[in-house]
Structures are given as C-alpha cells and as structure tokens.
Design an enzyme around this catalytic site. Structure first.
Site, PDB file in Angstrom:
ATOM      1  N   SER A  99     -19.478  38.722  57.328  1.00 44.70           N
ATOM      2  CA  SER A  99     -20.711  38.418  56.495  1.00 44.70           C
ATOM      3  C   SER A  99     -20.888  37.177  56.042  1.00 44.70           C
ATOM      4  O   SER A  99     -22.237  36.547  56.115  1.00 44.70           O
ATOM      5  CB  SER A  99     -21.178  39.493  55.461  1.00 44.70           C
ATOM      6  OG  SER A  99     -20.195  39.231  54.428  1.00 44.70           O
ATOM      7  N   LYS A 121     -20.729  37.277  48.432  1.00 48.64           N
ATOM      8  CA  LYS A 121     -22.119  36.869  48.966  1.00 48.64           C
ATOM      9  C   LYS A 121     -22.513  35.325  48.440  1.00 48.64           C
ATOM     10  O   LYS A 121     -21.878  34.999  47.608  1.00 48.64           O
ATOM     11  CB  LYS A 121     -23.069  37.945  48.890  1.00 48.64           C
ATOM     12  CG  LYS A 121     -22.785  39.382  49.485  1.00 48.64           C
ATOM     13  CD  LYS A 121     -22.859  39.294  50.833  1.00 48.64           C
ATOM     14  CE  LYS A 121     -22.496  40.919  51.318  1.00 48.64           C
ATOM     15  NZ  LYS A 121     -22.224  40.810  52.947  1.00 48.64           N
TER      16      LYS A 121
END
Length: 285
Positions: free
Chosen positions: A60, A121
């Site tokens: 990701s 993230k």
C-alpha cells in the site's frame, strides 16, 4: 568396641574453600539473572519510548516503501498513548506529550477496527482539514495537490495477475522475466511536502465525498493509491481504516534498516545476502 565412623562435613581450610565456591556460584547466578532482567527492562523501555522495528507486509505504500522493507519508527515525536506500550494497557487514557503528526508524515498506527495490528500510511488530512479526491486528484481545503508525471514504476512480477488490470498499466517481458509498469507521479502537498505515488488507473476510490477531519483525528492515504485500504474506506478489520484517532498513532517512520526481495532461504545462508536490497538500507522518510 570399635566406633563406626560417621560421614561428616569436611572441616578446616577445605570446608571454608568449599563454602566460598558455593557462595560464589550463587552470586554469579544472581548477577546473571539481574543482568538479563536489566537488559529486558531496557529493551522494553527502548521499544516503548524511543524506537521500534516494523516490517512492510503489503504494497500500500509502494514506491516509498516496498514489501520486505524493515524500518525503525520513532516513538517520541508524537508523545505516547496506550498503543505505544506492549499489550496496550487500558489504564493509559488519551495521549501524553504535545507532539502531533504533520501533513505528509508517514506514521505507524492502529486501525480503529483492528487495534491488535500495526498499519503504516501517510498523513494527508489534519484535524479541521477538508479532504476530497476527484478523478485521482487530491484536494485539501479546496487546494489541489500538484501531480507531475515522472518515469513509470517498473517492478518484476511472477505472473500477469500481479499487475493491476488497467489500461494505464503495461506488462513487458525482458530476458524471460515479466515486468509490470505503473504510472508514477510526484505529488506535492499544500505547504511543499513532496513524495512519489502510483496511479494504476481509474477506480471507484479515485473520487470521494468531501470529508472534514474532526478534532483529534487524521485522514490517511497510501502512496499506491489503487492498492491501499485507507481513510477513503470505513474501518474494517483487514480493510479500510477510516479516520484515525490520534491516540491510535504509534510513531513516525524514520529509516529502513533492512530490506529483502523475499527470495532468501533459511537453509541457504548465501541467499540471505543475494536477496538483500542493499540500495534501500538507510533510506529515510
């Protein structure tokens, strides 16, 4: 009448030396136990308050982070919460310390739906920000984050299914090896923070409703925009993370200390070195 000899403890210098050796062995055992306990406590404090190691199991955050990267995250920049410590002790409430993430930081955190697992993230929306994506373009408080197309991201793949099925991605073969090429952009946030992202093509997550980040929360995005379950999706174990409460933030990604392409075998020590991605060692964020 003869007396039967009874076994007795040795007396004199020999008995004294034997006792000293026993006491010395006991002292050595206790000193060794004390050393191990001290080492364990120092390790626990270091991991809880200073830095902690993490590995990247999913893509990701590609291309900034790659599967097989191992990194240190700094604990002190944002202060501490229950999730900074092993077993997340419930008696710690809120956050201790005044430091908070800045827009563009890469952070390790716990999802509201999965507080047993660590996620990583990039912070995009701060408390009070309004965040929206329109056809893949990122808007923060109505200002568009500039995106500039740069060289495609090229990576080896085992088979075609590992390459996103999109008109914007391409498969190519070189010397019998299959590669996937994904469009890559340099994105610059309001304020000047810049980094690389991947955009494999149009997906339903490329356009979202405008979301105003509430106080004490953050909006997270992955750099591999089409293969990241982040704040665009509601919190779900193994899925989206929703808006992340600040007490769930564990630390700030600092540096890669090891990276491997996954081809190493425990039974082949030579492969430990051939699988290492040496050029990624020391990469800072």
């Amino acid at each position: 009448m003869l007396r039967e000899f009874e076994e007795q403890e040795p007396i004199g210098p020999a008995a004294h030396e034997s006792g000293e050796r026993a006491r010395s062995r006991k002292r050595s055992a206790w000193e060794w136990i004390r050393f191990l306990l001290t080492l364990a406590i120092l390790g626990l404090l270091l991991r809880s308050l200073v830095i902690a190691p993490y590995n990247i199991p999913s893509r990701s955050m590609t291309p900034t982070m790659r599967v097989g990267d191992y990194l240190f995250a700094a604990k002190w920049p944002y202060g501490y919460s229950r999730y900074s410590f092993p077993f997340s002790p419930s008696f710690i409430d809120g956050r201790i310390g005044s430091g908070r993430p800045e827009r563009g930081d890469i952070v390790v955190f716990r999802s509201p739906a999965d507080t047993d697992s660590d996620y990583v993230k990039r912070v995009i929306g701060l408390p009070g920000d309004t965040v929206q994506l329109i056809d893949g373009a990122l808007f923060i408080n109505g200002e568009e984050a500039m995106q500039v197309r740069i060289a495609d991201y090229r990576e080896p793949v085992g088979d075609a299914s590992e390459c996103p099925q999109s008109l914007d991605t391409q498969l190519e073969r070189e010397n019998g090896e299959l590669f996937c090429r994904t469009p890559r952009y340099r994105e610059t946030l309001p304020g000047g923070r810049s980094y690389e992202i991947l955009d494999a093509g149009n997906t339903t997550a490329d356009s979202t409703q405008a979301v105003t980040v509430p106080e004490g929360h953050y909006f997270m995005l992955g750099d591999d925009r089409d293969r990241s379950a982040d704040s665009r999706f509601p919190p779900e174990r193994g899925g989206g993370v929703g808006l992340v409460p600040e007490e769930n933030i564990v630390g700030r990604a600092m540096v890669i200390f090891w990276s491997t392409d996954g081809s190493a075998s425990w039974f082949n020590p030579v492969s430990w070195f051939s699988a290492a991605r040496w050029h990624r060692f020391g990469t800072r964020f």
